[in-house]
Enzyme design. Structure first.
Site, PDB file in Angstrom:
ATOM      1  N   ASP A 240      58.785  -9.670 -38.395  1.00 48.00           N
ATOM      2  CA  ASP A 240      58.350 -10.991 -37.976  1.00 48.00           C
ATOM      3  C   ASP A 240      59.220 -12.035 -38.676  1.00 48.00           C
ATOM      4  O   ASP A 240      59.474 -11.937 -39.879  1.00 48.00           O
ATOM      5  CB  ASP A 240      56.874 -11.206 -38.327  1.00 48.00           C
ATOM      6  N   ILE A 241      59.704 -13.035 -37.910  1.00 50.01           N
ATOM      7  CA  ILE A 241      60.535 -14.090 -38.486  1.00 50.01           C
ATOM      8  C   ILE A 241      59.649 -15.024 -39.298  1.00 50.01           C
ATOM      9  O   ILE A 241      58.622 -15.509 -38.807  1.00 50.01           O
ATOM     10  CB  ILE A 241      61.275 -14.877 -37.386  1.00 50.01           C
TER      11      ILE A 241
ATOM     12  N   GLU B 274      58.248 -14.134 -31.910  1.00 46.69           N
ATOM     13  CA  GLU B 274      59.171 -13.899 -33.022  1.00 46.69           C
ATOM     14  C   GLU B 274      58.959 -12.522 -33.638  1.00 46.69           C
ATOM     15  O   GLU B 274      59.331 -12.266 -34.777  1.00 46.69           O
ATOM     16  CB  GLU B 274      58.997 -14.987 -34.095  1.00 46.69           C
TER      17      GLU B 274
END
Length: 399
Positions: free
Chosen positions: A274-275, A317
């Site tokens: 996950d960003i 994301e």
């Protein structure tokens, strides 16, 4: 011997003049022009039908993705609300509110066309089944989301501390959201099948017409159809922004990977990514910049995995790496490699370089597990732990 007509050539011209419509060349030319015009019209129809199929698949993928997010968001709302009440964690309160707002925004987006139709006093675009899921018992999702917002807001503002209803409400909404996703998928499949049936019928007529006209335009038509079919296949299995595998293709690839792992008794691991702070990037720089960051992270993932591995874009994301013949420690090494590469690859946004970080969770398929559902859950747990520990790190799930 005498002739009744002194000029036989003139007489012949007169006969031909009276029988112009029986001239074979003219009749064939007219027939060919009419047939070619008919084929052109059908070809245009097929073209627009194929465009509509692609558009429908793209729209359906977006809607299904958003409706699928609702399930995760409902879990996050109840999870972080419970954590806030039990531990008084302000971070949990903020996460609960963020998830609640996101859920409500998604809900408005999914029902935007319906509400516009209601305001305009026109028929709703929702099917009867979908309308029942959103507005009628037993699911009545629209009402439940509104009630959930009210109850959660009261709890988070300490107007109430009773959270005993949360497990029941969570399970109820999870079931409702699962049902909605399945309904969206079924309606999408039905609509696309109708379009495909129409397309197939027109293709048959075109082929028959072309055969009658000597297969004059059959080759180009088939080439065009093949090009669109490949486009549809790519759109169905790959993410348009990153060109990674999409979530829809995961089930097929994962099933094959698990079967191979069981057959050869080899390891199989996953990395959930996950960003970090992606929402703030969107808020500060805009969605185009957010897309640029997503592409940059996807490129880093693609460039640092093996040819035997599979990379997926799972959500906005969110990414997933599937690692056949890889134990959890080797998967951790690869995840750290990807992590380092992303850290060392700043993205140029608005004429300045912005450092991007990710959080990742690593898990391995356990002996006896017949699918990756539990493995994905463990990877997500490790990912959440990485988030809670301050982000920008890779966390290994230890049994």
């Amino acid at each position: 011997m005498t002739y009744k007509n002194k000029n036989p050539l003139k007489n012949m011209d007169s006969v031909l003049s009276k029988k112009k419509l029986l001239n074979p060349a003219r009749t064939m030319t007219l027939t060919y022009i009419v047939s070619l015009t008919f084929i052109a019209g059908l070809s245009l129809f097929v073209h627009f039908t194929l465009d509509e199929i692609i558009s429908e698949q793209s729209h359906s993928a977006k809607v299904i993705n958003i409706s699928g997010q609702q399930r995760m968001l409902s879990q996050r709302v109840t999870l972080f609300t419970t954590e806030y009440i039990n531990l008084g964690n302000e971070y949990a309160k903020n996460e609960a509110l963020a998830a609640l707002n996101k859920m409500q925004n998604n809900h408005k987006m999914l029902l935007k066309e319906h509400f516009l139709a209601v305001e305009a006093n026109t028929p709703s675009p929702l099917s009867d089944d979908m309308y029942a899921l959103y507005f009628l018992a037993p699911h009545q999702i629209d009402k439940n989301i509104a009630e959930l917002k009210t109850l959660i807001t009261q709890i988070l503002s300490k107007q109430s501390t009773d959270i005993s209803f949360l497990p029941r409400l969570k399970n109820q909404m999870l079931h409702s959201f699962d049902t909605v996703v399945k309904q969206y998928e079924q309606e999408s499949i039905n609509k696309i099948n109708e379009l495909r049936h129409t397309q197939q019928l027109i293709l048959v007529v075109i082929i028959l017409t072309v055969l009658i006209e000597g297969l004059f335009i059959l080759g180009p038509l088939l080439l065009k159809s093949d090009s669109y079919s490949k486009g549809l296949l790519k759109a169905a299995h790959f993410d348009y922004l990153t060109e990674l595998h999409n979530r829809r293709s995961f089930s097929v690839i994962a099933k094959q990977a698990v079967a191979t792992s069981q057959r050869y008794q080899s390891s199989l691991s996953v990395v959930s990514i996950d960003i970090d702070h992606f929402k703030s990037i969107n808020d500060q720089f805009g969605h185009d910049a957010g897309d640029q960051v997503i592409r940059s992270v996807a490129d880093s993932i693609s460039n640092n995995i093996r040819s035997s591995d599979f990379a997926f874009r799972f959500g906005g994301e969110e990414f997933l790496i599937l690692l056949p013949q890889t134990n959890i420690l080797d998967a951790q090494k690869l995840a750290k490699k990807v992590h380092r590469n992303i850290i060392n690859t700043p993205v140029n946004l608005e004429t300045r370089n912005v450092d991007i970080t990710i959080s990742a969770g690593v898990a391995e398929l356990n002996i006896g597990e017949s699918d990756l559902e539990a493995t994905l859950k463990r990877a997500d747990e490790a990912l959440y732990k990485a988030k809670n520990n301050g982000r920008n790190q890779v966390v290994l799930h230890n049994e």
